[in-house]
Design a protein around this motif. Structure first.
Motif, PDB file in Angstrom:
ATOM      1  N   UNK A   1      -3.873   3.917   9.216  1.00  0.00           N
ATOM      2  CA  UNK A   1      -4.867   3.898   8.146  1.00  0.00           C
ATOM      3  C   UNK A   1      -4.309   3.238   6.891  1.00  0.00           C
ATOM      4  N   UNK A   2      -3.027   3.483   6.619  1.00  0.00           N
ATOM      5  CA  UNK A   2      -2.406   2.874   5.448  1.00  0.00           C
ATOM      6  C   UNK A   2      -2.335   1.351   5.583  1.00  0.00           C
ATOM      7  N   UNK A   3      -2.002   0.884   6.782  1.00  0.00           N
ATOM      8  CA  UNK A   3      -1.949  -0.555   7.004  1.00  0.00           C
ATOM      9  C   UNK A   3      -3.327  -1.197   6.881  1.00  0.00           C
ATOM     10  N   UNK A   4      -4.341  -0.511   7.423  1.00  0.00           N
ATOM     11  CA  UNK A   4      -5.712  -1.026   7.314  1.00  0.00           C
ATOM     12  C   UNK A   4      -6.128  -1.085   5.849  1.00  0.00           C
ATOM     13  N   UNK A   5      -5.813  -0.007   5.101  1.00  0.00           N
ATOM     14  CA  UNK A   5      -6.164   0.027   3.680  1.00  0.00           C
ATOM     15  C   UNK A   5      -5.429  -1.063   2.909  1.00  0.00           C
ATOM     16  N   UNK A   6      -4.146  -1.241   3.225  1.00  0.00           N
ATOM     17  CA  UNK A   6      -3.363  -2.247   2.512  1.00  0.00           C
ATOM     18  C   UNK A   6      -3.900  -3.658   2.750  1.00  0.00           C
ATOM     19  N   UNK A   7      -4.246  -3.931   3.999  1.00  0.00           N
ATOM     20  CA  UNK A   7      -4.797  -5.262   4.309  1.00  0.00           C
ATOM     21  C   UNK A   7      -6.135  -5.463   3.611  1.00  0.00           C
ATOM     22  N   UNK A   8      -6.967  -4.427   3.599  1.00  0.00           N
ATOM     23  CA  UNK A   8      -8.264  -4.526   2.935  1.00  0.00           C
ATOM     24  C   UNK A   8      -8.091  -4.717   1.433  1.00  0.00           C
ATOM     25  N   UNK A   9      -7.178  -3.957   0.854  1.00  0.00           N
ATOM     26  CA  UNK A   9      -6.951  -4.073  -0.584  1.00  0.00           C
ATOM     27  C   UNK A   9      -6.349  -5.430  -0.939  1.00  0.00           C
ATOM     28  N   UNK A  10      -5.454  -5.918  -0.080  1.00  0.00           N
ATOM     29  CA  UNK A  10      -4.856  -7.227  -0.327  1.00  0.00           C
ATOM     30  C   UNK A  10      -5.929  -8.322  -0.268  1.00  0.00           C
ATOM     31  N   UNK A  11      -6.803  -8.211   0.730  1.00  0.00           N
ATOM     32  CA  UNK A  11      -7.895  -9.179   0.828  1.00  0.00           C
ATOM     33  C   UNK A  11      -8.837  -9.083  -0.357  1.00  0.00           C
ATOM     34  N   UNK A  12      -9.082  -7.856  -0.835  1.00  0.00           N
ATOM     35  CA  UNK A  12      -9.965  -7.678  -1.984  1.00  0.00           C
ATOM     36  C   UNK A  12      -9.359  -8.306  -3.241  1.00  0.00           C
ATOM     37  N   UNK A  13      -8.056  -8.150  -3.428  1.00  0.00           N
ATOM     38  CA  UNK A  13      -7.411  -8.730  -4.611  1.00  0.00           C
ATOM     39  C   UNK A  13      -7.412 -10.255  -4.555  1.00  0.00           C
ATOM     40  N   UNK A  14      -7.229 -10.809  -3.370  1.00  0.00           N
ATOM     41  CA  UNK A  14      -7.258 -12.273  -3.239  1.00  0.00           C
ATOM     42  C   UNK A  14      -8.654 -12.818  -3.508  1.00  0.00           C
ATOM     43  N   UNK A  15      -9.653 -12.104  -3.007  1.00  0.00           N
ATOM     44  CA  UNK A  15     -11.032 -12.538  -3.256  1.00  0.00           C
ATOM     45  C   UNK A  15     -11.374 -12.419  -4.738  1.00  0.00           C
ATOM     46  N   UNK A  16     -10.942 -11.312  -5.353  1.00  0.00           N
ATOM     47  CA  UNK A  16     -11.188 -11.151  -6.782  1.00  0.00           C
ATOM     48  C   UNK A  16     -10.432 -12.199  -7.585  1.00  0.00           C
ATOM     49  N   UNK A  17      -9.246 -12.579  -7.126  1.00  0.00           N
ATOM     50  CA  UNK A  17      -8.473 -13.632  -7.799  1.00  0.00           C
ATOM     51  C   UNK A  17      -9.221 -14.962  -7.715  1.00  0.00           C
TER      52      UNK A  17
ATOM     53  N   UNK B   1       1.240  -9.217  -6.837  1.00  0.00           N
ATOM     54  CA  UNK B   1      -0.054  -8.746  -6.332  1.00  0.00           C
ATOM     55  C   UNK B   1      -0.036  -7.215  -6.275  1.00  0.00           C
ATOM     56  N   UNK B   2      -1.005  -6.536  -6.890  1.00  0.00           N
ATOM     57  CA  UNK B   2      -0.972  -5.065  -6.939  1.00  0.00           C
ATOM     58  C   UNK B   2      -1.047  -4.402  -5.570  1.00  0.00           C
ATOM     59  N   UNK B   3      -1.567  -5.115  -4.577  1.00  0.00           N
ATOM     60  CA  UNK B   3      -1.655  -4.549  -3.228  1.00  0.00           C
ATOM     61  C   UNK B   3      -0.358  -4.709  -2.446  1.00  0.00           C
ATOM     62  N   UNK B   4       0.648  -5.314  -3.087  1.00  0.00           N
ATOM     63  CA  UNK B   4       1.946  -5.481  -2.438  1.00  0.00           C
ATOM     64  C   UNK B   4       3.082  -4.930  -3.303  1.00  0.00           C
ATOM     65  N   UNK B   5       2.746  -4.199  -4.335  1.00  0.00           N
ATOM     66  CA  UNK B   5       3.770  -3.654  -5.213  1.00  0.00           C
ATOM     67  C   UNK B   5       4.451  -2.453  -4.567  1.00  0.00           C
ATOM     68  N   UNK B   6       5.633  -2.130  -5.071  1.00  0.00           N
ATOM     69  CA  UNK B   6       6.387  -0.999  -4.523  1.00  0.00           C
ATOM     70  C   UNK B   6       5.637   0.311  -4.724  1.00  0.00           C
ATOM     71  N   UNK B   7       5.044   0.484  -5.904  1.00  0.00           N
ATOM     72  CA  UNK B   7       4.306   1.721  -6.173  1.00  0.00           C
ATOM     73  C   UNK B   7       3.123   1.871  -5.225  1.00  0.00           C
ATOM     74  N   UNK B   8       2.442   0.775  -4.981  1.00  0.00           N
ATOM     75  CA  UNK B   8       1.289   0.842  -4.078  1.00  0.00           C
ATOM     76  C   UNK B   8       1.734   1.202  -2.658  1.00  0.00           C
ATOM     77  N   UNK B   9       2.816   0.587  -2.194  1.00  0.00           N
ATOM     78  CA  UNK B   9       3.288   0.859  -0.842  1.00  0.00           C
ATOM     79  C   UNK B   9       3.770   2.311  -0.702  1.00  0.00           C
ATOM     80  N   UNK B  10       4.373   2.847  -1.764  1.00  0.00           N
ATOM     81  CA  UNK B  10       4.806   4.248  -1.729  1.00  0.00           C
ATOM     82  C   UNK B  10       3.601   5.173  -1.615  1.00  0.00           C
ATOM     83  N   UNK B  11       2.559   4.880  -2.400  1.00  0.00           N
ATOM     84  CA  UNK B  11       1.351   5.701  -2.350  1.00  0.00           C
ATOM     85  C   UNK B  11       0.695   5.627  -0.977  1.00  0.00           C
ATOM     86  N   UNK B  12       0.622   4.411  -0.422  1.00  0.00           N
ATOM     87  CA  UNK B  12      -0.066   4.249   0.850  1.00  0.00           C
ATOM     88  C   UNK B  12       0.729   4.702   2.054  1.00  0.00           C
ATOM     89  N   UNK B  13       2.040   4.370   2.056  1.00  0.00           N
ATOM     90  CA  UNK B  13       2.867   4.636   3.232  1.00  0.00           C
ATOM     91  C   UNK B  13       3.738   5.874   3.072  1.00  0.00           C
TER      92      UNK B  13
END
Length: 215
Positions: free
Chosen positions: A59-75, A128-140
């Motif tokens: 679930x964390x990997x799915x969320x991370x990929x979705x969030x990463x895609x969302x940030x790229x689209x928003x960018x 990218x906020x979806x690849x930051x250390x803090x984000x990965x700690x929260x997700x994983x």
């Protein structure tokens, strides 16, 4: 008349030895059963924690990929918005702002304000906020914690299983000691009874030593 007290003393010693070994054997069986039960429970908890860790990890990997895609689209939309503002096309810029917020709404675990901070910094590639250390700690982090818990519980289960196995071996030694003491109890020859009692005592002491290695 002088040999009767000696014979009586051997009978009493044999009876006491039988009682002691029987009691120790029973206690050893109970302790072994308790450790086996505890090992089984810990193994089940370890399996549950491992399964939950796998589920959370996926679930964390799915969320991370979705969030990463969302940030790229928003960018991408933000860059288009910048171009629209540069061309004084504020209507398009406002429409793009709504699209940016819609793209970010699809994010699962993206911290509030993290995209705005990335945008204000000029979208650096390594921030990218979806690849930051803090984000990965929260997700994983939860999945990793569950995995470590599973490993610890598994180690404890193995430890208790090993203790139970040692006590099982000690019980076999106690059974041999009981056999020897039983033989001593029915043997009417004084020398044979003494020898058998000594052998039974040695075997019993060895069983105690073997059981002590479980701790």
């Amino acid at each position: 008349m002088q040999t009767r007290p000696v014979g009586r003393g051997l009978e009493i010693a044999t009876a006491i030895a039988l009682g002691v070994v029987t009691l120790v054997t029973a206690l050893g069986v109970l302790q072994s059963a308790a450790w086996t039960s505890q090992a089984t429970r810990l193994a089940e908890d370890s399996s549950d924690a491992r399964d939950q860790s796998v589920t959370n990890g996926v679930l964390s990997q799915v969320s991370q990929r979705s969030d990463y895609g969302a940030t790229l689209e928003a960018q991408r939309l933000t860059l288009l918005q910048n171009d629209a503002i540069a061309a004084d096309d504020y209507s398009t810029a406002l429409s793009l702002e709504l699209s940016i917020q819609t793209a970010l709404t699809a994010a699962y675990e993206l911290p509030d304000g993290s995209f705005d901070a990335w945008r204000d910094a000029g979208f650096p590639a390594d921030a990218n906020p979806a690849q930051s250390a803090d984000y990965l700690v929260i997700g994983q982090g939860e999945a990793d914690a569950l995995l470590l818990t599973s490993q610890r519980l598994g180690a404890l289960s193995t430890q208790f299983t090993g203790r139970s196995a040692i006590f099982g071996q000690a019980t076999l030694v106690y059974a041999l000691a009981l056999f020897l003491f039983g033989v001593a109890g029915i043997n009417r020859l004084r020398v044979a009874r003494v020898v058998t009692l000594v052998l039974g005592t040695v075997v019993f002491v060895f069983g105690l030593f073997l059981a002590s290695t479980a701790y």
